[in-house]
Design an enzyme around this catalytic site. Structure first.
Site, PDB file in Angstrom:
ATOM      1  N   LYS A 176       0.827  -1.212   0.000  1.00 27.83           N
ATOM      2  CA  LYS A 176       0.000   0.000   0.000  1.00 27.83           C
ATOM      3  C   LYS A 176       0.858   1.259   0.000  1.00 27.83           C
ATOM      4  O   LYS A 176       0.586   2.209  -0.742  1.00 27.83           O
ATOM      5  CB  LYS A 176      -0.954  -0.010   1.204  1.00 27.83           C
ATOM      6  CG  LYS A 176      -1.950   1.149   1.212  1.00 27.83           C
ATOM      7  CD  LYS A 176      -3.184   0.795   2.007  1.00 27.83           C
ATOM      8  CE  LYS A 176      -2.983   0.962   3.495  1.00 27.83           C
ATOM      9  NZ  LYS A 176      -3.132   2.373   3.934  1.00 27.83           N
ATOM     10  N   GLY A 222      -5.235   8.360   5.225  1.00 27.03           N
ATOM     11  CA  GLY A 222      -4.324   9.297   5.857  1.00 27.03           C
ATOM     12  C   GLY A 222      -3.068   9.508   5.041  1.00 27.03           C
ATOM     13  O   GLY A 222      -2.508  10.612   5.016  1.00 27.03           O
ATOM     14  N   ASP A 231       1.652  -0.833  11.874  1.00 28.81           N
ATOM     15  CA  ASP A 231       0.371  -1.288  11.329  1.00 28.81           C
ATOM     16  C   ASP A 231       0.085  -2.752  11.627  1.00 28.81           C
ATOM     17  O   ASP A 231      -1.056  -3.207  11.481  1.00 28.81           O
ATOM     18  CB  ASP A 231       0.331  -1.068   9.814  1.00 28.81           C
ATOM     19  CG  ASP A 231       0.173   0.395   9.446  1.00 28.81           C
ATOM     20  OD1 ASP A 231      -0.346   1.165  10.283  1.00 28.81           O
ATOM     21  OD2 ASP A 231       0.578   0.775   8.334  1.00 28.81           O
TER      22      ASP A 231
END
Length: 431
Positions: free
Chosen positions: A21, A93, A317
């Site tokens: 990502k 974000g 994460d």
């Protein structure tokens, strides 16, 4: 959407997780500033990365997108157009924070907003350092909440000491510095994900990286940055769900293929190894600027550990699913120095503690992390993802070893970073 999961007798399979990502975001954002066209394969077609594409299109960037293939027609460092409407970053974000840096030095006004979750998240971590470089940003709560209004202006070089280890803050400053009037020197807590540094160097930007500082020289040649075609490696944050699933199950062997092994992203592997997981890495190679390999994890007993300090930026994460591993381990696990968890899509300290407690785990929240007792057996329960993709997937992994059925509310949240998660979940259970 509600998703019901249940205990798995065994887990087997080889999975190609979606593209990283972080790299997917950067591949389109950076190539939009290039002089020329770039082909990207392995792109993550999740909701967050699609928000980056949508915002760039509003500024005149032509982007062709089909599944995991993207072609970006770069407009050059100063070729973006003033958007005619507010730029909606959705739940991303990364999109908002990197665009804040990218747009700070552009000669026009722009407004960044997002969904209710993103608008509630604090933004001073990027607004304050960008203001110190001369950027003109404002927003709700004196710039701490989106919508953010950016009045493009001259960005000044100079020295800036990073107070927190954050790849998003570091990247926002470097993107602003590309249009700066002098070199920029970053010091302090610069050790975090380094995809931005690797990619900018590969695109011809004069950037020097040392242990204690990063120095960026704004490009003087009109053709910099060069376009960068690349294949995006598999996302280690997504792969960690399968690594933990295999590590906590007594009869499991799962291989994740072509996963990025950038040292700034392999903290979860280091933690699982410290907990006693059976891990093999094979077929190691480099793809573009990133190291890649295949990771196989086999079931076995885990023991508690401590997760803190310099490890945190390398696995922030992954902490929700590492908490699942800790709940299934023998002995106590302590997570500390992870205040950033409270400023994610949800307060991930609170959500992890509440939902794993509902499944029978023993956890205690602390201001900067949590304490997980370990050693207990998880029980199926009705749990909430709170609309957070990483919480939804962590609970799904917990359900693989829990007794009985687990019902997960808002399970569709996984599409933010892993659109094929539920297909892969069924695949490893059926193998």
């Amino acid at each position: 959407m509600k998703q019901t999961v249940s205990h798995a007798k065994r887990l087997r399979g080889a999975i190609s997780v979606p593209g990283d990502k972080s790299i997917s975001h950067r591949s389109v954002l950076f190539n939009a500033l290039a002089e020329g066209n770039a082909e990207i394969t392995g792109f993550l077609p999740g909701a967050d990365c699609l928000s980056s594409i949508a915002c760039l299109r509003q500024m005149g960037v032509e982007i062709e997108h089909s599944d995991d293939k993207v072609r970006v027609f770069g407009r050059g460092l100063r070729g973006l157009r003033e958007p005619s409407d507010v730029l909606d970053c959705g739940n991303s974000g990364t999109t908002l924070r990197l665009l804040a840096g990218l747009l700070a030095g552009q000669p026009f006004l722009s407004v960044l907003t997002g969904d209710a979750s993103l608008r509630s998240r604090p933004q001073k971590r990027i607004v304050e350092p960008l203001r110190q470089l001369g950027a003109k940003l404002d927003g709700r709560d004196n710039g701490n909440r989106a919508p953010l209004v950016i009045r493009g202006t001259t960005i000044h070089g100079g020295n800036y000491e990073l107070p927190i280890a954050s790849a998003q803050v570091k990247s926002a400053l470097l993107l602003a510095g590309l249009t700066g009037d002098a070199p920029m020197r970053l010091s302090g807590k610069i050790v975090s994900r380094d995809h931005t540094e690797r990619m900018l160097i590969a695109m011809g930007i004069d950037l020097t990286v040392k242990d204690d500082e990063i120095v960026l020289y704004p490009p003087s040649h009109p053709v910099f940055p060069y376009p960068l075609s690349l294949h995006v490696p598999g996302d280690p944050s997504s792969a960690t769900f399968w690594w933990v699933a295999a590590a906590i199950h007594p009869d499991a062997e799962i291989t994740t293929l072509g996963v990025g092994l950038n040292p700034s992203r392999t903290g979860a592997l280091d933690v699982l190894k410290a907990m006693g997981a059976d891990i093999t890495i094979s077929n190691e190679r480099n793809e573009g600027a990133e190291p890649v390999g295949d990771v196989t994890v086999r079931g076995g007993g885990l023991r508690g550990t401590r997760i803190d300090g310099d490890l945190i930026p390398r696995l922030i994460d992954e902490i929700p699913v590492l908490a699942v591993a800790a709940a299934c381990a023998v002995g106590e696990t302590v997570v500390a120095d992870a205040e950033e968890l409270r400023a994610k899509e949800t307060d991930r300290v609170a959500t992890v503690v509440s939902e794993l407690t509902a499944m029978g785990a023993t956890l205690e929240a602390t201001p900067d992390g949590m304490i997980i007792a370990g050693g207990g057996e998880l029980q199926g329960a009705h749990v909430q993802s709170h609309g957070d993709h990483r919480i939804a997937m962590a609970l799904a992994v917990a359900g693989l070893v829990a007794e009985g059925e687990t019902i997960i509310d808002e399970a569709e949240a996984v599409t933010v970073s892993y659109p094929t998660f539920w297909q892969h979940y069924a695949q490893i259970k059926e193998a």
